[in-house]
Design a protein around this motif. Structure first.
Motif, PDB file in Angstrom:
ATOM      1  N   SER A   1       0.830  -1.214   0.000  1.00 34.82           N
ATOM      2  CA  SER A   1       0.000   0.000   0.000  1.00 34.82           C
ATOM      3  C   SER A   1       0.865   1.265   0.000  1.00 34.82           C
ATOM      4  N   ASN A   2       2.144   1.140   0.304  1.00 41.73           N
ATOM      5  CA  ASN A   2       3.040   2.299   0.315  1.00 41.73           C
ATOM      6  C   ASN A   2       3.874   2.417  -0.953  1.00 41.73           C
ATOM      7  N   ARG A   3       3.615   1.582  -1.943  1.00 42.64           N
ATOM      8  CA  ARG A   3       4.477   1.541  -3.122  1.00 42.64           C
ATOM      9  C   ARG A   3       4.499   2.854  -3.900  1.00 42.64           C
ATOM     10  N   LEU A   4       3.428   3.617  -3.830  1.00 47.84           N
ATOM     11  CA  LEU A   4       3.378   4.879  -4.562  1.00 47.84           C
ATOM     12  C   LEU A   4       3.631   6.094  -3.664  1.00 47.84           C
ATOM     13  N   ARG A   5       3.880   5.830  -2.388  1.00 49.12           N
ATOM     14  CA  ARG A   5       4.134   6.921  -1.445  1.00 49.12           C
ATOM     15  C   ARG A   5       5.484   7.567  -1.762  1.00 49.12           C
ATOM     16  N   GLU A   6       5.482   8.871  -1.924  1.00 51.77           N
ATOM     17  CA  GLU A   6       6.730   9.579  -2.208  1.00 51.77           C
ATOM     18  C   GLU A   6       7.535   9.722  -0.918  1.00 51.77           C
ATOM     19  N   ARG A   7       8.797   9.401  -1.003  1.00 57.40           N
ATOM     20  CA  ARG A   7       9.690   9.492   0.147  1.00 57.40           C
ATOM     21  C   ARG A   7      10.459  10.809   0.094  1.00 57.40           C
ATOM     22  N   LYS A   8      10.621  11.425   1.268  1.00 53.42           N
ATOM     23  CA  LYS A   8      11.402  12.655   1.350  1.00 53.42           C
ATOM     24  C   LYS A   8      12.881  12.300   1.255  1.00 53.42           C
TER      25      LYS A   8
END
Length: 119
Positions: free
Chosen positions: A59-66
């Motif tokens: 579910s976090n695969r598209l979450r942009e990382r800082k």
């Protein structure tokens, strides 16, 4: 028995480490018990490094990382003051001029950052 595990992969370091020392451009950034530093990093570089650890949750695969902006410094000609200041979102004027001292910011957790120096 003791050994030093040098890595850029913090997710594997947890299997080997009781303590962690995070360095940036060849200098001390943060040191302390592994869980304390990883769960609540203080130095802005440590925060950026921990934020960049991959999360296997689909579910976090598209979450942009800082990530810290900019490029690491040229170690043959490092910037004056804190080596992280050109990339730091919290950089102050003193960071650009003077190298910060190492301070114990929490019991057993040491950080080299002007944000934690009492003035």
């Amino acid at each position: 028995m003791a050994f030093m595990y040098i890595t850029h992969d913090i997710s594997t370091a947890k299997y080997f480490s009781d303590y962690i020392l995070i360095m940036y451009a060849g200098q001390f950034a943060e040191y302390g018990p592994f869980r304390d530093v990883v769960k609540n990093p203080l130095h802005p570089y440590a925060q950026s490094l921990i934020e960049a650890i991959p999360d296997p949750d689909p579910s976090n695969r598209l979450r942009e990382r800082k990530v810290a902006p900019g490029e690491p410094p040229n170690l043959a000609n490092p910037p004056p003051g804190c080596r992280f200041h050109p990339r730091c979102p919290f950089a102050m004027d003193i960071c650009k001029r003077q190298e910060p001292p190492v301070v114990e910011a929490r019991p057993g957790v040491f950080v080299k950052c002007w944000l934690y120096v009492k003035r």
